[in-house]
Design a protein around this motif. Structure first.
Motif, PDB file in Angstrom:
ATOM      1  N   SER A 185       0.862  -1.181   0.000  1.00  0.00           N
ATOM      2  CA  SER A 185       0.000   0.000   0.000  1.00  0.00           C
ATOM      3  C   SER A 185       0.896   1.227   0.000  1.00  0.00           C
ATOM      4  O   SER A 185       2.112   1.134   0.179  1.00  0.00           O
ATOM      5  N   ARG A 186       0.282   2.379  -0.214  1.00  0.00           N
ATOM      6  CA  ARG A 186       1.055   3.616  -0.219  1.00  0.00           C
ATOM      7  C   ARG A 186       0.214   4.757   0.294  1.00  0.00           C
ATOM      8  O   ARG A 186      -1.025   4.747   0.197  1.00  0.00           O
ATOM      9  N   ASP A 187       0.910   5.754   0.816  1.00  0.00           N
ATOM     10  CA  ASP A 187       0.284   6.991   1.277  1.00  0.00           C
ATOM     11  C   ASP A 187       1.055   8.120   0.608  1.00  0.00           C
ATOM     12  O   ASP A 187       2.163   8.475   1.054  1.00  0.00           O
ATOM     13  N   ASN A 188       0.500   8.667  -0.459  1.00  0.00           N
ATOM     14  CA  ASN A 188       1.222   9.702  -1.205  1.00  0.00           C
ATOM     15  C   ASN A 188       1.386  10.978  -0.403  1.00  0.00           C
ATOM     16  O   ASN A 188       2.330  11.738  -0.616  1.00  0.00           O
ATOM     17  N   ALA A 189       0.495  11.243   0.527  1.00  0.00           N
ATOM     18  CA  ALA A 189       0.628  12.433   1.369  1.00  0.00           C
ATOM     19  C   ALA A 189       1.837  12.318   2.291  1.00  0.00           C
ATOM     20  O   ALA A 189       2.415  13.331   2.697  1.00  0.00           O
ATOM     21  N   LYS A 190       2.211  11.077   2.616  1.00  0.00           N
ATOM     22  CA  LYS A 190       3.364  10.852   3.490  1.00  0.00           C
ATOM     23  C   LYS A 190       4.591  10.388   2.725  1.00  0.00           C
ATOM     24  O   LYS A 190       5.614  10.055   3.326  1.00  0.00           O
ATOM     25  N   ASN A 191       4.484  10.315   1.404  1.00  0.00           N
ATOM     26  CA  ASN A 191       5.605   9.847   0.575  1.00  0.00           C
ATOM     27  C   ASN A 191       6.135   8.500   1.057  1.00  0.00           C
ATOM     28  O   ASN A 191       7.359   8.284   1.134  1.00  0.00           O
ATOM     29  N   THR A 192       5.229   7.602   1.348  1.00  0.00           N
ATOM     30  CA  THR A 192       5.629   6.328   1.940  1.00  0.00           C
ATOM     31  C   THR A 192       4.880   5.169   1.298  1.00  0.00           C
ATOM     32  O   THR A 192       3.673   5.271   1.028  1.00  0.00           O
ATOM     33  N   VAL A 193       5.601   4.084   1.081  1.00  0.00           N
ATOM     34  CA  VAL A 193       4.998   2.837   0.631  1.00  0.00           C
ATOM     35  C   VAL A 193       5.238   1.797   1.719  1.00  0.00           C
ATOM     36  O   VAL A 193       6.263   1.821   2.397  1.00  0.00           O
ATOM     37  N   TYR A 194       4.255   0.919   1.882  1.00  0.00           N
ATOM     38  CA  TYR A 194       4.297  -0.073   2.954  1.00  0.00           C
ATOM     39  C   TYR A 194       4.230  -1.484   2.378  1.00  0.00           C
ATOM     40  O   TYR A 194       3.691  -1.706   1.297  1.00  0.00           O
ATOM     41  N   LEU A 195       4.736  -2.414   3.157  1.00  0.00           N
ATOM     42  CA  LEU A 195       4.546  -3.828   2.855  1.00  0.00           C
ATOM     43  C   LEU A 195       4.137  -4.517   4.157  1.00  0.00           C
ATOM     44  O   LEU A 195       4.964  -4.694   5.054  1.00  0.00           O
ATOM     45  N   GLN A 196       2.864  -4.842   4.252  1.00  0.00           N
ATOM     46  CA  GLN A 196       2.352  -5.558   5.409  1.00  0.00           C
ATOM     47  C   GLN A 196       2.523  -7.048   5.153  1.00  0.00           C
ATOM     48  O   GLN A 196       2.043  -7.563   4.139  1.00  0.00           O
ATOM     49  N   MET A 197       3.195  -7.713   6.063  1.00  0.00           N
ATOM     50  CA  MET A 197       3.490  -9.137   5.897  1.00  0.00           C
ATOM     51  C   MET A 197       2.887  -9.908   7.072  1.00  0.00           C
ATOM     52  O   MET A 197       3.170  -9.590   8.230  1.00  0.00           O
ATOM     53  N   ILE A 198       2.069 -10.898   6.767  1.00  0.00           N
ATOM     54  CA  ILE A 198       1.495 -11.757   7.807  1.00  0.00           C
ATOM     55  C   ILE A 198       1.830 -13.210   7.474  1.00  0.00           C
ATOM     56  O   ILE A 198       2.305 -13.518   6.382  1.00  0.00           O
ATOM     57  N   SER A 199       1.569 -14.072   8.446  1.00  0.00           N
ATOM     58  CA  SER A 199       1.824 -15.511   8.264  1.00  0.00           C
ATOM     59  C   SER A 199       3.222 -15.757   7.708  1.00  0.00           C
ATOM     60  O   SER A 199       3.417 -16.525   6.758  1.00  0.00           O
ATOM     61  N   LEU A 200       4.176 -15.090   8.307  1.00  0.00           N
ATOM     62  CA  LEU A 200       5.541 -15.173   7.801  1.00  0.00           C
ATOM     63  C   LEU A 200       6.110 -16.580   7.954  1.00  0.00           C
ATOM     64  O   LEU A 200       5.801 -17.299   8.918  1.00  0.00           O
ATOM     65  N   LYS A 201       6.949 -16.930   6.983  1.00  0.00           N
ATOM     66  CA  LYS A 201       7.575 -18.239   6.941  1.00  0.00           C
ATOM     67  C   LYS A 201       9.095 -18.081   6.972  1.00  0.00           C
ATOM     68  O   LYS A 201       9.610 -17.036   6.552  1.00  0.00           O
ATOM     69  N   PRO A 202       9.815 -19.089   7.405  1.00  0.00           N
ATOM     70  CA  PRO A 202      11.288 -18.981   7.392  1.00  0.00           C
ATOM     71  C   PRO A 202      11.837 -18.640   6.009  1.00  0.00           C
ATOM     72  O   PRO A 202      12.843 -17.927   5.903  1.00  0.00           O
ATOM     73  N   GLU A 203      11.169 -19.100   4.969  1.00  0.00           N
ATOM     74  CA  GLU A 203      11.640 -18.810   3.612  1.00  0.00           C
ATOM     75  C   GLU A 203      11.415 -17.360   3.195  1.00  0.00           C
ATOM     76  O   GLU A 203      11.852 -16.943   2.127  1.00  0.00           O
ATOM     77  N   ASP A 204      10.733 -16.584   4.019  1.00  0.00           N
ATOM     78  CA  ASP A 204      10.603 -15.143   3.767  1.00  0.00           C
ATOM     79  C   ASP A 204      11.821 -14.375   4.267  1.00  0.00           C
ATOM     80  O   ASP A 204      11.928 -13.166   4.028  1.00  0.00           O
TER      81      ASP A 204
END
Length: 124
Positions: free
Chosen positions: A70-89
């Motif tokens: 996702s991104r917030d152009n007002a904050k000049n920021t892009v996000y990566l929300q990661m759930i159910s993480l695995k060791p291979e991540d």
């Protein structure tokens, strides 16, 4: 555009993290943005990308349903929300900016600017 990634850390398998990538400059909203990752001993690979308005998103098959860009152009920021993480991540995660604002690419050569990377370690 200059990029600064943050939010990495150590998490147990099944946990979650949110990465952030802050961009400098006034032209952030004119770029498509992407996340890539590089695991130890492996090549850097595409993870996710998002268009300038956020309506177009793209994901690697390995993260679909678990990661959200996702991104917030007002904050000049892009996000990566990661759930159910695995060791291979486990990898260093990089954010990058693509001048194709509508359809950012899945290949490294599409991207002009790169952040410094943030390490995500998922323990089993």
């Amino acid at each position: 555009v200059q990029l600064q990634a943050s939010g990495g850390g150590l998490v147990q398998a099944g946990g979650s993290l949110r990465l952030s990538c802050a961009a400098s400059g006034r032209t952030f909203s004119s770029y498509g943005m992407g996340w890539f990752r590089q695991a130890p001993g492996k090549e850097r690979e595409f993870v996710a990308a998002i268009s300038w308005h956020g309506r177009n998103t793209y994901y690697a098959d390995s993260v679909k349903g678990r990661f959200t860009i996702s991104r917030d152009n007002a904050k000049n920021t892009v996000y990566l929300q990661m759930i159910s993480l695995k060791p291979e991540d486990t990898a260093v995660y990089y954010c990058a900016a693509d001048r194709d604002a509508l359809r950012p690419g899945v290949k490294e050569w599409s991207y002009d600017s790169w952040g410094q990377g943030t390490l995500v370690t998922v323990s089993s």
